[in-house]
Design an enzyme around this catalytic site. Structure first.
Site, PDB file in Angstrom:
ATOM      1  N   SER A   1      30.124  23.735  60.026  1.00  0.00           N
ATOM      2  CA  SER A   1      31.164  24.617  60.583  1.00  0.00           C
ATOM      3  C   SER A   1      30.806  26.076  60.427  1.00  0.00           C
ATOM      4  CB  SER A   1      32.467  24.449  59.803  1.00  0.00           C
ATOM      5  OG  SER A   1      32.960  23.183  59.909  1.00  0.00           O
TER       6      SER A   1
ATOM      7  N   HIS B   1      27.703  21.262  67.059  1.00  0.00           N
ATOM      8  CA  HIS B   1      28.989  21.457  66.385  1.00  0.00           C
ATOM      9  C   HIS B   1      30.126  20.855  67.208  1.00  0.00           C
ATOM     10  CE1 HIS B   1      32.344  24.230  64.804  1.00  0.00           C
ATOM     11  NE2 HIS B   1      32.177  23.234  63.976  1.00  0.00           N
TER      12      HIS B   1
ATOM     13  N   GLU C   1      29.416  22.840  70.605  1.00  0.00           N
ATOM     14  CA  GLU C   1      28.579  24.042  70.556  1.00  0.00           C
ATOM     15  C   GLU C   1      27.159  23.586  70.224  1.00  0.00           C
ATOM     16  OE1 GLU C   1      31.665  27.547  69.216  1.00  0.00           O
ATOM     17  OE2 GLU C   1      30.885  26.293  67.617  1.00  0.00           O
TER      18      GLU C   1
ATOM     19  N   ASN D   1      34.512  29.042  65.503  1.00  0.00           N
ATOM     20  CA  ASN D   1      34.978  29.286  64.135  1.00  0.00           C
ATOM     21  C   ASN D   1      34.931  30.762  63.733  1.00  0.00           C
ATOM     22  OD1 ASN D   1      35.682  26.682  63.736  1.00  0.00           O
ATOM     23  ND2 ASN D   1      33.873  26.105  62.576  1.00  0.00           N
TER      24      ASN D   1
HETATM   25  C1  LIG Z   1      39.657  28.296  57.162  1.00  0.00           C
HETATM   26  C2  LIG Z   1      39.587  27.662  58.523  1.00  0.00           C
HETATM   27  C3  LIG Z   1      38.917  26.375  58.632  1.00  0.00           C
HETATM   28  C4  LIG Z   1      38.513  26.097  60.061  1.00  0.00           C
HETATM   29  C5  LIG Z   1      37.584  24.923  60.069  1.00  0.00           C
HETATM   30  C6  LIG Z   1      37.040  24.686  61.413  1.00  0.00           C
HETATM   31  C7  LIG Z   1      36.561  23.284  61.547  1.00  0.00           C
HETATM   32  C8  LIG Z   1      35.570  23.245  62.654  1.00  0.00           C
HETATM   33  O1  LIG Z   1      34.363  23.425  62.393  1.00  0.00           O
HETATM   34  C9  LIG Z   1      35.963  23.124  64.074  1.00  0.00           C
HETATM   35  C10 LIG Z   1      37.218  22.371  64.392  1.00  0.00           C
HETATM   36  O2  LIG Z   1      37.225  21.209  64.626  1.00  0.00           O
HETATM   37  S1  LIG Z   1      38.594  23.313  64.442  1.00  0.00           S
HETATM   38  C11 LIG Z   1      39.850  22.181  64.950  1.00  0.00           C
HETATM   39  C12 LIG Z   1      39.857  21.987  66.428  1.00  0.00           C
HETATM   40  N1  LIG Z   1      40.914  21.078  66.769  1.00  0.00           N
HETATM   41  C13 LIG Z   1      42.104  21.485  67.194  1.00  0.00           C
HETATM   42  O3  LIG Z   1      42.346  22.673  67.345  1.00  0.00           O
HETATM   43  C14 LIG Z   1      43.100  20.386  67.425  1.00  0.00           C
HETATM   44  C15 LIG Z   1      44.424  20.925  67.838  1.00  0.00           C
HETATM   45  N2  LIG Z   1      45.317  19.810  68.138  1.00  0.00           N
HETATM   46  C16 LIG Z   1      45.288  19.165  69.344  1.00  0.00           C
HETATM   47  O4  LIG Z   1      44.495  19.482  70.212  1.00  0.00           O
HETATM   48  C17 LIG Z   1      46.267  18.047  69.526  1.00  0.00           C
HETATM   49  O5  LIG Z   1      47.303  18.230  68.602  1.00  0.00           O
HETATM   50  C18 LIG Z   1      45.643  16.619  69.338  1.00  0.00           C
HETATM   51  C19 LIG Z   1      44.646  16.340  70.455  1.00  0.00           C
HETATM   52  C20 LIG Z   1      44.979  16.454  67.987  1.00  0.00           C
HETATM   53  C21 LIG Z   1      46.740  15.565  69.377  1.00  0.00           C
HETATM   54  O6  LIG Z   1      47.496  15.696  70.536  1.00  0.00           O
HETATM   55  P1  LIG Z   1      49.063  15.851  70.497  1.00  0.00           P
HETATM   56  O7  LIG Z   1      49.345  17.091  69.753  1.00  0.00           O
HETATM   57  O8  LIG Z   1      49.541  15.711  71.868  1.00  0.00           O
HETATM   58  O9  LIG Z   1      49.602  14.683  69.537  1.00  0.00           O
HETATM   59  P2  LIG Z   1      49.646  13.127  69.628  1.00  0.00           P
HETATM   60  O10 LIG Z   1      50.894  12.711  70.355  1.00  0.00           O
HETATM   61  O11 LIG Z   1      49.451  12.657  68.222  1.00  0.00           O
HETATM   62  O12 LIG Z   1      48.408  12.661  70.429  1.00  0.00           O
HETATM   63  C22 LIG Z   1      48.444  12.486  71.788  1.00  0.00           C
HETATM   64  C23 LIG Z   1      47.425  11.501  72.189  1.00  0.00           C
HETATM   65  O13 LIG Z   1      46.139  12.024  71.845  1.00  0.00           O
HETATM   66  C24 LIG Z   1      45.275  10.951  71.572  1.00  0.00           C
HETATM   67  N3  LIG Z   1      44.684  11.072  70.237  1.00  0.00           N
HETATM   68  C25 LIG Z   1      45.033  11.957  69.273  1.00  0.00           C
HETATM   69  N4  LIG Z   1      44.221  11.834  68.231  1.00  0.00           N
HETATM   70  C26 LIG Z   1      43.348  10.852  68.526  1.00  0.00           C
HETATM   71  C27 LIG Z   1      42.275  10.274  67.850  1.00  0.00           C
HETATM   72  N5  LIG Z   1      41.914  10.671  66.618  1.00  0.00           N
HETATM   73  N6  LIG Z   1      41.589   9.298  68.466  1.00  0.00           N
HETATM   74  C28 LIG Z   1      41.931   8.878  69.682  1.00  0.00           C
HETATM   75  N7  LIG Z   1      42.948   9.388  70.384  1.00  0.00           N
HETATM   76  C29 LIG Z   1      43.653  10.359  69.817  1.00  0.00           C
HETATM   77  C30 LIG Z   1      46.052   9.700  71.713  1.00  0.00           C
HETATM   78  O14 LIG Z   1      45.901   9.244  73.025  1.00  0.00           O
HETATM   79  C31 LIG Z   1      47.457  10.176  71.472  1.00  0.00           C
HETATM   80  O15 LIG Z   1      48.357   9.297  71.992  1.00  0.00           O
HETATM   81  P3  LIG Z   1      48.920   8.107  71.023  1.00  0.00           P
HETATM   82  O16 LIG Z   1      47.815   7.265  70.544  1.00  0.00           O
HETATM   83  O17 LIG Z   1      49.844   7.388  71.909  1.00  0.00           O
HETATM   84  O18 LIG Z   1      49.601   8.807  69.871  1.00  0.00           O
HETATM   85  N1  LIG Z   2      36.954  18.836  59.465  1.00  0.00           N
HETATM   86  C1  LIG Z   2      36.699  19.482  60.589  1.00  0.00           C
HETATM   87  O1  LIG Z   2      37.619  19.790  61.348  1.00  0.00           O
HETATM   88  C2  LIG Z   2      35.306  19.834  60.960  1.00  0.00           C
HETATM   89  C3  LIG Z   2      34.278  19.745  60.038  1.00  0.00           C
HETATM   90  N2  LIG Z   2      32.999  20.074  60.428  1.00  0.00           N
HETATM   91  C4  LIG Z   2      31.901  19.954  59.466  1.00  0.00           C
HETATM   92  O2  LIG Z   2      31.507  18.584  59.425  1.00  0.00           O
HETATM   93  C5  LIG Z   2      31.086  18.242  58.110  1.00  0.00           C
HETATM   94  C6  LIG Z   2      31.911  17.082  57.591  1.00  0.00           C
HETATM   95  O3  LIG Z   2      33.278  17.413  57.626  1.00  0.00           O
HETATM   96  P1  LIG Z   2      34.411  16.273  57.531  1.00  0.00           P
HETATM   97  O4  LIG Z   2      33.994  15.067  58.303  1.00  0.00           O
HETATM   98  O5  LIG Z   2      35.686  16.925  57.828  1.00  0.00           O
HETATM   99  O6  LIG Z   2      34.349  15.926  55.975  1.00  0.00           O
HETATM  100  P2  LIG Z   2      34.844  14.604  55.220  1.00  0.00           P
HETATM  101  O7  LIG Z   2      35.148  15.021  53.820  1.00  0.00           O
HETATM  102  O8  LIG Z   2      35.901  13.902  56.020  1.00  0.00           O
HETATM  103  O9  LIG Z   2      33.552  13.651  55.250  1.00  0.00           O
HETATM  104  C7  LIG Z   2      32.346  13.949  54.639  1.00  0.00           C
HETATM  105  C8  LIG Z   2      31.646  12.620  54.333  1.00  0.00           C
HETATM  106  O10 LIG Z   2      30.314  12.870  53.930  1.00  0.00           O
HETATM  107  C9  LIG Z   2      29.989  11.973  52.883  1.00  0.00           C
HETATM  108  N3  LIG Z   2      28.869  12.534  52.142  1.00  0.00           N
HETATM  109  C10 LIG Z   2      28.871  13.633  51.345  1.00  0.00           C
HETATM  110  N4  LIG Z   2      27.635  13.856  50.879  1.00  0.00           N
HETATM  111  C11 LIG Z   2      26.836  12.894  51.402  1.00  0.00           C
HETATM  112  C12 LIG Z   2      25.437  12.595  51.315  1.00  0.00           C
HETATM  113  N5  LIG Z   2      24.613  13.357  50.589  1.00  0.00           N
HETATM  114  N6  LIG Z   2      24.956  11.530  51.991  1.00  0.00           N
HETATM  115  C13 LIG Z   2      25.779  10.762  52.749  1.00  0.00           C
HETATM  116  N7  LIG Z   2      27.102  11.001  52.891  1.00  0.00           N
HETATM  117  C14 LIG Z   2      27.612  12.049  52.214  1.00  0.00           C
HETATM  118  C15 LIG Z   2      31.270  11.819  52.092  1.00  0.00           C
HETATM  119  O11 LIG Z   2      31.271  10.624  51.332  1.00  0.00           O
HETATM  120  C16 LIG Z   2      32.312  11.829  53.205  1.00  0.00           C
HETATM  121  O12 LIG Z   2      32.601  10.521  53.660  1.00  0.00           O
HETATM  122  C17 LIG Z   2      31.176  19.540  57.282  1.00  0.00           C
HETATM  123  O13 LIG Z   2      29.944  20.183  57.340  1.00  0.00           O
HETATM  124  C18 LIG Z   2      32.243  20.325  58.036  1.00  0.00           C
HETATM  125  O14 LIG Z   2      32.143  21.694  57.835  1.00  0.00           O
HETATM  126  C19 LIG Z   2      32.684  20.472  61.701  1.00  0.00           C
HETATM  127  C20 LIG Z   2      33.661  20.521  62.662  1.00  0.00           C
HETATM  128  C21 LIG Z   2      35.062  20.250  62.353  1.00  0.00           C
END
Ligand SMILES: CCCCCCCC(=O)CC(=O)SCCNC(=O)CCNC(=O)[C@H](O)C(C)(C)COP(=O)(O)OP(=O)(O)OC[C@H]1O[C@@H](n2cnc3c(N)ncnc32)[C@H](O)[C@@H]1OP(=O)(O)O
Ligand SMILES: NC(=O)C1=CN([C@@H]2O[C@H](COP(=O)(O)OP(=O)(O)OC[C@H]3O[C@@H](n4cnc5c(N)ncnc54)[C@H](O)[C@@H]3O)[C@@H](O)[C@H]2O)C=CC1
Length: 309
Positions: A144, A165, A177, A215
């Site tokens: 990330s 990413h 990304e 990010n």
């Molecule tokens: C200090 C800062 C730290 C920052 C760290 C950055 C981490 C990173 O490196 C980068 C990142 O990933 S940042 C996070 C990016 N993600 C977002 O912004 C997600 C925002 N949320 C959403 O898009 C929707 O709430 C979402 C799509 C999740 C869910 O949709 P809804 O809000 O409409 O809610 P639901 O009613 O629960 O879902 C609707 C339908 O979506 C499908 N679905 C949701 N989750 C799923 C999943 N995991 N797998 C499969 N299908 C899924 C599903 O169809 C669901 O319908 P139902 O199954 O009927 O509930």
């Molecule tokens: N959580 C998020 O929304 C996002 C996270 N990332 C990045 O992805 C990576 C993983 O994040 P998450 O899946 O959220 O973490 P998580 O905590 O859900 O999973 C990490 C997994 O890695 C395993 N692990 C740790 N060290 C290991 C090793 N040496 N060998 C094999 N397995 C090992 C752990 O047992 C755990 O199951 C991090 O680098 C994070 O920054 C990137 C995009 C989005």
């Protein structure tokens, strides 16, 4: 000068070599990201080996993939339930699990890590994999916040190393990304782009700068929300409602922090704060530190800013 040199070199190499077709992907880390990437890769016909430290974690990861696939097919095959069942079976057949990453990569076209957000741990992993993976195997990180070049430096394949990413939840989020370092070859970059497109994602090309595009913008925003709350200028609930209804975000910043994982959020912030100690955007948050110290990592542990149990 170096900038132009780098690009000329890439353009030349792309005409001289072809990109590698990625068929077998080894994903190290079966947490929320690794399992999500494994699911999407398997659903799009790739052979996937998911690696983690124990069978218990891997069993949980596969159960999670199955549950997520069921949600996907409910929509994708709403009128054809049998086709949905076949889709799930086919995807699951493409996934195998392993605890020995060094052995698993011996037949990999791509080794992609999604383990803990810690530079040393990622470097240690890739330095081991570098010794057993075939020459053609491309290495990639789903980090990330860490520079890809720093992770790659632990290996001898700087030209075959890049960043991929993904976003959480991987099955739903359409972006990837794709990151090339100054040493990434054009054919490696093309292979990563092609792979990401083969997963059905939209790809953007990013420089190897901390946080890439999303990010670098999202992390300061989320931390500003925490600081605003810490100053007593808004409740978590009000800030979340405000950003959902006033800015059109699907989740508010506290909901999203809990969804991402507060441990990961702290790893990112601590790393950036060490890199730029005087940047107020990266200053530590006492509230985030306290929650992490208490083991409240968000949704994955049942409690973070909010309770989930
Ligand atoms: C200090 C800062 C730290 C920052 C760290 C950055 C981490 C990173 O490196 C980068 C990142 O990933 S940042 C996070 C990016 N993600 C977002 O912004 C997600 C925002 N949320 C959403 O898009 C929707 O709430 C979402 C799509 C999740 C869910 O949709 P809804 O809000 O409409 O809610 P639901 O009613 O629960 O879902 C609707 C339908 O979506 C499908 N679905 C949701 N989750 C799923 C999943 N995991 N797998 C499969 N299908 C899924 C599903 O169809 C669901 O319908 P139902 O199954 O009927 O509930
Ligand atoms: N959580 C998020 O929304 C996002 C996270 N990332 C990045 O992805 C990576 C993983 O994040 P998450 O899946 O959220 O973490 P998580 O905590 O859900 O999973 C990490 C997994 O890695 C395993 N692990 C740790 N060290 C290991 C090793 N040496 N060998 C094999 N397995 C090992 C752990 O047992 C755990 O199951 C991090 O680098 C994070 O920054 C990137 C995009 C989005």
């Amino acid at each position: 000068m170096a900038f132009f040199g780098h690009h000329m070199c890439r353009a030349f190499s792309s005409s001289a070599f072809r990109s590698v077709a990625i068929k077998h992907v080894v994903i190290i880390g079966g947490g929320q990201m690794g399992a999500g990437i494994a699911q999407v890769a398997a659903s799009t016909g790739h052979q996937v080996t998911l690696v983690d430290t124990s069978d218990a974690i891997l069993t949980k990861a596969v159960k999670g993939i199955e549950a997520s696939l069921k949600r996907v097919v409910k929509k994708k095959f709403a009128d054809k339930p049998e086709a949905g069942v076949a889709f799930i079976e086919k995807a699951l057949r493409n996934v195998s699990i392993a605890t020995d990453a060094a052995a698993a990569v011996q037949s990999a076209d791509l080794a992609l890590e999604a383990i803990v957000e810690n530079l040393k741990v990622k470097q240690d992993l890739f330095s081991v994999l570098d010794k057993t993976a075939p020459a053609h195997t491309i290495f990639a990180s789903n980090t990330s916040s860490l520079p890809i070049g720093d992770i790659a430096s632990a290996t001898s394949r700087l030209d075959r190393f890049g960043g991929l990413h993904f976003f959480n939840p991987v099955p739903m989020m359409k972006l990837v990304e794709v990151i090339g370092t100054s040493a990434t070859s054009q054919e490696t970059f093309d292979s990563l782009m092609n792979f990401s497109n083969a997963l059905g994602k939209t790809s953007v090309s990013c420089k190897d700068t901390p946080g890439f595009i999303v990010n670098r913008l999202l992390v300061p925003y989320m931390l500003e929300a925490v600081r605003l709350h810490e100053r007593g200028h808004g409740s978590k609930e009000d800030i979340d409602v405000a950003m959902k209804l006033g800015a059109g975000y699907p989740m508010g910043p506290f909901e999203l922090l809990d969804y991402v994982g507060l441990d990961t959020a702290k790893f990112i912030l601590d790393g950036w704060s060490a890199m730029e100690p005087t940047n107020p955007l990266f200053s530590p948050s006492p509230l985030l530190n306290k929650l992490v110290a208490d083991g409240k990592f968000g949704k994955k542990t049942g409690e973070g800013f909010y309770k989930y149990k």
